[in-house]
Write an enzyme that holds these catalytic residues in place. Structure first.
Site, PDB file in Angstrom:
ATOM      1  N   CYS A   1      48.502   2.836  -8.510  1.00 55.25           N
ATOM      2  CA  CYS A   1      49.061   4.482  -8.973  1.00 55.25           C
ATOM      3  C   CYS A   1      48.083   3.956 -10.472  1.00 55.25           C
ATOM      4  O   CYS A   1      47.695   5.767 -11.065  1.00 55.25           O
ATOM      5  CB  CYS A   1      49.865   4.400  -9.230  1.00 55.25           C
ATOM      6  SG  CYS A   1      50.519   4.011  -7.217  1.00 55.25           S
TER       7      CYS A   1
ATOM      8  N   GLN B   1      58.502  -0.705  -1.629  1.00 53.96           N
ATOM      9  CA  GLN B   1      57.705  -1.847  -1.721  1.00 53.96           C
ATOM     10  C   GLN B   1      58.753  -2.952  -1.517  1.00 53.96           C
ATOM     11  O   GLN B   1      58.275  -4.174  -0.765  1.00 53.96           O
ATOM     12  CB  GLN B   1      57.806  -2.391  -3.344  1.00 53.96           C
ATOM     13  CG  GLN B   1      56.617  -1.809  -4.272  1.00 53.96           C
ATOM     14  CD  GLN B   1      55.207  -2.072  -3.351  1.00 53.96           C
ATOM     15  OE1 GLN B   1      54.895  -2.992  -2.568  1.00 53.96           O
ATOM     16  NE2 GLN B   1      54.261  -0.932  -3.750  1.00 53.96           N
TER      17      GLN B   1
ATOM     18  N   SER C   1      57.476   4.485   3.129  1.00 51.08           N
ATOM     19  CA  SER C   1      55.744   4.825   2.974  1.00 51.08           C
ATOM     20  C   SER C   1      55.049   3.755   3.657  1.00 51.08           C
ATOM     21  O   SER C   1      55.353   2.052   3.587  1.00 51.08           O
ATOM     22  CB  SER C   1      55.500   4.857   1.745  1.00 51.08           C
ATOM     23  OG  SER C   1      53.727   4.811   1.820  1.00 51.08           O
TER      24      SER C   1
ATOM     25  N   THR D   1      53.964  21.358  10.752  1.00 52.90           N
ATOM     26  CA  THR D   1      53.779  20.686  11.266  1.00 52.90           C
ATOM     27  C   THR D   1      53.681  18.872  11.285  1.00 52.90           C
ATOM     28  O   THR D   1      53.191  18.369  10.809  1.00 52.90           O
ATOM     29  CB  THR D   1      52.761  20.921  12.490  1.00 52.90           C
ATOM     30  OG1 THR D   1      52.844  22.444  12.543  1.00 52.90           O
ATOM     31  CG2 THR D   1      52.365  20.361  13.558  1.00 52.90           C
TER      32      THR D   1
HETATM   33  N1  PLP Z   1      57.349   3.852  -5.269  1.00 47.73           N
HETATM   34  C1  PLP Z   1      57.205   2.341  -4.931  1.00 47.73           C
HETATM   35  C2  PLP Z   1      57.306   1.920  -5.249  1.00 47.73           C
HETATM   36  C3  PLP Z   1      55.369   2.949  -4.824  1.00 47.73           C
HETATM   37  O1  PLP Z   1      55.210   1.145  -5.204  1.00 47.73           O
HETATM   38  C4  PLP Z   1      54.656   3.653  -4.480  1.00 47.73           C
HETATM   39  C5  PLP Z   1      52.915   3.371  -4.219  1.00 47.73           C
HETATM   40  O2  PLP Z   1      52.836   2.593  -4.759  1.00 47.73           O
HETATM   41  C6  PLP Z   1      55.092   4.867  -4.403  1.00 47.73           C
HETATM   42  C7  PLP Z   1      56.646   5.023  -4.662  1.00 47.73           C
HETATM   43  C8  PLP Z   1      54.559   6.056  -4.093  1.00 47.73           C
HETATM   44  O3  PLP Z   1      54.170   6.367  -2.247  1.00 47.73           O
HETATM   45  P1  PLP Z   1      53.273   7.110  -1.911  1.00 47.73           P
HETATM   46  O4  PLP Z   1      51.963   6.421  -2.077  1.00 47.73           O
HETATM   47  O5  PLP Z   1      53.192   6.964  -0.444  1.00 47.73           O
HETATM   48  O6  PLP Z   1      53.197   8.092  -2.400  1.00 47.73           O
END
Ligand code: PLP
Length: 418
Positions: free
Chosen positions: A351, A205, A225, A263
């Site tokens: 999530c 983030q 990410s 890959t």
């Molecule tokens: N870490 C944090 C602080 C996040 O906010 C998120 C996704 O919301 C992730 C890890 C996971 O990332 P990804 O969606 O790319 O797996």
């Protein structure tokens, strides 16, 4: 745009899934950028040739391969620059922030015999916490979970006490996905180093939103990410400081210098590189602008609505994140009614949506239940405008009023932290 919306509506209807509200796509307001961001059209443009024109395998020993390998190398330099890493060889491309987190923690445990404990915090993303829970259950790994206070600030003394000669890695996020609270990672990394442990930070983030200099901060490993910084989903990166031993999570071909087999997702990597370059270029202006927009939102809400807590550390917070806890209303109701009014935001972390009750983050912060129950996260991006904020402000007070007036809504009491 209109045509695509019609197709989406039909798809949703034919799948029997939740129907989209009829508002025109172009007029909707997106304030859920911590869940994901729109891929920047400039990023898409950079990626497109790598589907149909430059489609070689970067490991191939011919022109098709070498032109693609050169694009991957450029992306590595672009990500290196965003993080202030010493060398592009310290950047490993992965499939997601989650994969980067897993790689870092599992590698730290495997690569350091005699060190078998993990130190982390109560407010990490499930990408870290669920892995730690699994390690405890499956392998008996001792995981020290450091608490936070009601602002989400880390208990540094507890962190210091948790570190010891058996700590393999301290994994502490740079910034929290729900509240935007920023942790003092340089200080935490120095304490981990003094205990002989590695320091990993989940900067998913933070990357692209605040200045990151992994060398100045003394970071050993850092996860990011793509989809949080206007690159596509399904691409991530892990920074591993030179000299830190890495045990790969995925084994197979020798891609990524043997550190992440498979890959390469070349279009994704090219997109992440371009997005990193754009984020670095926009960062100073965007941070100032987003702070002003976020403050406009919070000022407007506090002026119009009573019994609201602004959660998170007011002095150390991401410029784009505002987590507002509305007492005597429920997050589901707020998010749904805002969506109907054309404003997208989230309750807690995307999530975990669908799970009942306040998030683990707000519970760790001991936000009073009646407020945590109505917590909503607004997260902005460099694409957010003043008009977007004003649109949210125009509809939010009516929605809260309506929810608080519902029969069975908890009676109003004045809010205080537990
Ligand atoms: N870490 C944090 C602080 C996040 O906010 C998120 C996704 O919301 C992730 C890890 C996971 O990332 P990804 O969606 O790319 O797996």
């Amino acid at each position: 745009m209109r045509l695509r919306q019609v197709v989406l509506l039909n798809l949703a209807a034919s799948n029997g899934r939740r129907q989209m509200h009829p508002a025109d796509t172009a007029s909707r307001v997106y304030l859920d950028n911590n869940a994901t961001t729109r891929t920047d059209p400039a990023v898409v443009a950079a990626m497109l040739p790598f589907f149909t024109e430059h489609y070689g395998n970067p490991s191939s020993p011919h022109g098709f391969g070498s032109e693609v390998a050169a694009a991957v190398a450029l992306a590595r330099r672009q990500v290196r620059a965003l993080l202030g890493a010493a060398s592009e060889q310290e950047i490993i491309f992965s499939g997601s922030g989650t994969e980067s987190d897993s790689t870092a923690i599992l590698s730290a445990l495997e690569a350091q015999p005699g060190r078998d404990e993990v130190v982390t915090t109560a407010v990490e993303h499930p990408a870290v916490l669920a892995l730690c829970q699994h390690l405890t259950k499956a392998r008996g790994t001792v995981v020290h979970v450091v608490p936070v206070d009601e602002r989400g600030t880390l208990d540094i003394d507890a962190y210091r006490r948790a570190l010891g000669p058996r700590t393999a890695v301290a994994s502490v996020m740079w910034a929290n996905n729900e509240t935007g609270t920023i942790f003092p990672v340089a200080e935490l990394a120095a304490l981990a180093r003094a205990a002989g442990a590695l320091f990993h930070t989940d900067a998913v983030q933070a990357a692209g939103k605040v200045d990151i200099d992994v060398q100045a901060a003394g970071i050993d490993m850092l996860s990011l990410s793509g989809h949080k910084l206007h690159a596509p989903k399904g691409i991530g990166a892990l920074y591993v400081r030179r000299g830190v031993r890495l045990t790969p999570l995925l084994r197979g071909g020798g891609q990524e210098r043997g550190r992440r087999a498979g890959t390469e997702n070349v279009p994704g990597i090219v997109g992440l590189g371009r997005a990193a370059e754009l984020a670095a270029a926009h960062l100073p202006d965007t941070a100032t602008r987003l702070c002003a927009l976020r403050d406009r939102l919070e000022r407007g809400v506090l002026a119009a609505i009573g019994d609201v807590l602004v959660t998170g550390d007011p002095h150390a917070r991401l410029p784009n994140t505002s987590n507002l806890a509305f007492a005597h209303a429920d997050s589901d109701g707020i998010v749904t009614l805002l969506d109907r009014a054309g404003v997208a935001c989230s309750h807690g972390s995307a999530c975990k949506s669908g799970m009942p009750g306040p998030s683990h983050v707000l519970r760790a912060m001991r936000v009073p239940f009646e407020a945590a129950h109505g917590a909503v996260r607004f997260s902005l991006s460099r694409e957010t405008t003043e008009a977007d904020i004003d649109r949210a402000l125009a509809v939010l007070p009516g929605i809260i009023l309506r929810l608080r007036a519902r029969p069975g809504a908890p009676a109003a009491r004045s809010l205080q932290h537990a």
